[in-house]
Design a protein around this motif. Structure first.
Motif, short mmCIF file in Angstrom:
data_model
loop_
_atom_site.label_atom_id
_atom_site.label_comp_id
_atom_site.label_asym_id
_atom_site.label_seq_id
_atom_site.Cartn_x
_atom_site.Cartn_y
_atom_site.Cartn_z
N ALA A 266 -14.39 -1.21 14.02
CA ALA A 266 -13.24 -0.51 14.59
C ALA A 266 -11.92 -1.09 14.11
O ALA A 266 -10.90 -0.39 14.06
N GLU A 267 -11.91 -2.39 13.74
CA GLU A 267 -10.69 -3.04 13.27
C GLU A 267 -10.36 -2.68 11.82
O GLU A 267 -9.27 -3.01 11.34
N LEU A 268 -11.28 -2.00 11.14
CA LEU A 268 -11.14 -1.78 9.70
C LEU A 268 -10.91 -0.32 9.33
O LEU A 268 -10.81 0.00 8.14
N LEU A 269 -10.83 0.56 10.32
CA LEU A 269 -10.67 1.98 10.05
C LEU A 269 -9.24 2.42 10.36
O LEU A 269 -8.62 1.95 11.30
N HIS A 270 -8.71 3.34 9.54
CA HIS A 270 -7.36 3.84 9.78
C HIS A 270 -7.33 5.09 10.64
O HIS A 270 -6.28 5.51 11.10
N GLY A 271 -8.51 5.69 10.86
CA GLY A 271 -8.60 6.82 11.77
C GLY A 271 -8.61 8.19 11.11
O GLY A 271 -8.96 9.18 11.75
N ASP A 272 -8.23 8.25 9.83
CA ASP A 272 -8.19 9.54 9.14
C ASP A 272 -9.34 9.72 8.16
O ASP A 272 -9.40 10.74 7.46
N GLU A 273 -10.25 8.74 8.08
CA GLU A 273 -11.34 8.85 7.11
C GLU A 273 -12.34 9.92 7.52
O GLU A 273 -12.53 10.19 8.71
N ASN A 274 -12.96 10.52 6.52
CA ASN A 274 -13.98 11.53 6.79
C ASN A 274 -15.40 10.97 6.65
O ASN A 274 -16.36 11.61 7.02
N ALA A 275 -15.50 9.75 6.10
CA ALA A 275 -16.81 9.11 5.96
C ALA A 275 -16.62 7.59 5.94
O ALA A 275 -15.57 7.10 5.51
N VAL A 276 -17.63 6.88 6.41
CA VAL A 276 -17.62 5.41 6.40
C VAL A 276 -18.89 4.93 5.70
O VAL A 276 -20.00 5.37 6.05
N ASN B 110 0.82 -1.21 0.00
CA ASN B 110 0.00 0.00 0.00
C ASN B 110 0.86 1.27 0.00
O ASN B 110 0.51 2.27 -0.63
N GLY B 111 1.99 1.24 0.72
CA GLY B 111 2.90 2.37 0.70
C GLY B 111 3.46 2.60 -0.70
O GLY B 111 3.59 3.75 -1.16
N TYR B 112 3.77 1.51 -1.37
CA TYR B 112 4.26 1.59 -2.76
C TYR B 112 3.19 2.18 -3.68
O TYR B 112 3.49 3.03 -4.53
N LEU B 113 1.93 1.76 -3.51
CA LEU B 113 0.85 2.28 -4.35
C LEU B 113 0.57 3.75 -4.05
O LEU B 113 0.23 4.52 -4.96
N GLN B 114 0.72 4.14 -2.79
CA GLN B 114 0.55 5.55 -2.45
C GLN B 114 1.63 6.40 -3.12
O GLN B 114 1.37 7.51 -3.59
N ASP B 115 2.86 5.88 -3.15
CA ASP B 115 3.94 6.60 -3.83
C ASP B 115 3.66 6.75 -5.32
O ASP B 115 4.17 7.67 -5.97
N LYS B 116 2.84 5.82 -5.86
CA LYS B 116 2.47 5.88 -7.27
C LYS B 116 1.25 6.78 -7.51
O LYS B 116 0.73 6.85 -8.62
N GLY B 117 0.77 7.42 -6.43
CA GLY B 117 -0.31 8.39 -6.59
C GLY B 117 -1.70 7.86 -6.31
O GLY B 117 -2.69 8.55 -6.61
N LEU B 118 -1.81 6.66 -5.74
CA LEU B 118 -3.13 6.11 -5.44
C LEU B 118 -3.51 6.41 -4.00
O LEU B 118 -2.73 6.19 -3.08
N SER B 119 -4.73 6.89 -3.81
CA SER B 119 -5.19 7.31 -2.49
C SER B 119 -5.60 6.11 -1.64
O SER B 119 -6.23 5.17 -2.11
N LEU B 120 -5.20 6.16 -0.36
CA LEU B 120 -5.65 5.16 0.60
C LEU B 120 -6.05 5.81 1.91
O LEU B 120 -6.15 5.13 2.93
N ARG B 121 -6.25 7.11 1.92
CA ARG B 121 -6.52 7.81 3.16
C ARG B 121 -7.79 8.65 3.11
O ARG B 121 -7.93 9.62 3.84
N GLN B 122 -8.72 8.31 2.24
CA GLN B 122 -9.97 9.06 2.16
C GLN B 122 -11.04 8.34 2.99
O GLN B 122 -10.74 7.77 4.02
N GLY B 123 -12.28 8.35 2.51
CA GLY B 123 -13.33 7.62 3.20
C GLY B 123 -13.09 6.12 3.11
O GLY B 123 -12.33 5.64 2.26
N THR B 124 -13.74 5.37 3.98
CA THR B 124 -13.56 3.92 4.03
C THR B 124 -14.89 3.21 3.80
O THR B 124 -15.92 3.61 4.35
N ILE B 125 -14.85 2.16 2.99
CA ILE B 125 -16.00 1.28 2.80
C ILE B 125 -15.70 -0.01 3.55
O ILE B 125 -14.62 -0.60 3.38
#
Length: 327
Positions: free
Chosen positions: A207-217, A126-141
């Motif tokens: 609670a086990e599935l959230l990273h804490g920075d999401e603005n919507a679930v 996921n860190g590698y994909l973020q470096d490639k410009g893919l978001s992983l820190r927005q809302g969570t499904i």
């Protein structure tokens, strides 16, 4: 790689590229090999000493990923390395040199399990994909799927796996576990994986599935009431939970309230649809439809690796610069 054997030379002269070869060629390009090797190498992977020289770490890692992509047991993986040239070449092996035995393949998997490195593999990818410009820190499904487990008692203990349980979905009973995931609302990529028995309620695992920075679930109707649970007290997010159909189907079909409800629920469903793609990838693309091991720990580790690899598969075109993110 060791010197090529006659069979490898003969194979190199063929003309048509198979689907398996195309898949492995793409994965070879997008897997962050350096990051994954660094994760495992220090201090976990054994060094050459007075005993038998270990196989190169990257070779064993490649074999481990092949196992997950093609849903192969340890003995089946060993046989595939002998029989299937593209797999052998992907693992950087030839028939002119020793092929890892099934026990060697098993010990490498146990090494990853012992040091709980599956979660690290997901983080590195996921860190590698973020470096490639893919978001992983927005809302969570959030969502969950049932993974079947063998219900047979024809084993050494004469019992079913005690970590697996039976549950009812609709009018059908299932025996196994649940894979709970949290996926990014923008990219659809998985950032958290959690395994439980099949009878555990989905709403208790959010609670086990959230990273804490999401603005919507976002979640389906099975998560109704999640915002009232104690573990989410003070969490500042917008809870977009699907309404149960019974709450609006009784309304007149031509009323403005009914039409408005339908539009809102359709918009929620279109957003939530992205979370179904990782499930499809591991079950259809990778062929993972039943647990292979006993116990939640081993199976959750494999699921975590599979979802990490599903992220790579869905993002491969974007990473290679040949297309948009596939979700």
């Amino acid at each position: 790689m060791s010197q090529m054997s006659f069979s490898d030379f003969e194979y190199a002269g063929k003309r048509k590229q198979t689907r398996r070869e195309r898949f492995l060629a793409e994965m070879d390009q997008v897997v962050p090999w350096a990051g994954l090797v660094a994760l495992i190498e220090q201090p976990h992977y054994p060094k050459a000493g007075g005993g038998r020289k270990p196989y190169p770490l990257e070779t064993m890692l490649r074999i481990h990923l092949l196992q997950n992509w093609f849903s192969l047991s340890d003995p089946a993986m060993e046989e595939a390395l002998y029989e299937i040239t593209p797999m052998r070449q992907f693992a950087r092996l030839t028939l002119s040199a020793p092929i890892p035995e099934d026990t060697t393949i098993m010990k490498f998997r146990h090494l990853l399990e012992k040091h709980q490195l599956a979660a690290g593999i997901l983080q590195v990818i996921n860190g590698y994909l973020q470096d490639k410009g893919l978001s992983l820190r927005q809302g969570t499904i959030v969502d969950a799927t049932i993974i079947h487990a063998p219900s047979s008692t024809k084993n050494k203990d004469g019992k079913r796996d005690p970590d697996m349980h039976q549950t009812k979905k609709g009018n059908q009973y299932f025996f196994g576990m649940k894979a709970h995931i949290g996926a990014d609302v923008e990219s659809g990529l998985v950032h958290h994986v959690h395994g439980t028995a099949a009878n555990v309620a989905d709403v208790t695992q959010v609670a086990e599935l959230l990273h804490g920075d999401e603005n919507a679930v976002y979640a389906d109707a099975g998560y109704t009431g999640v915002e009232k649970r104690e573990e989410h007290a003070g969490r500042e997010v917008i809870w977009q939970i699907a309404a149960r159909r019974s709450t609006y189907t009784a309304l007149p079909k031509r009323s403005l309230i009914y039409k408005g409800k339908r539009r809102i629920e359709r918009a929620k469903a279109q957003t939530r649809a992205k979370v179904e793609h990782p499930f499809r990838v591991i079950k259809r693309q990778f062929g993972y439809v039943k647990t292979r091991f006993r116990g939640l720990v081993k199976n959750t580790a494999q699921l975590t690796t599979l979802f990490a690899l599903s992220n790579l598969w869905m993002a491969r075109k974007h990473v290679m610069g040949t297309g948009e993110l596939r979700v």
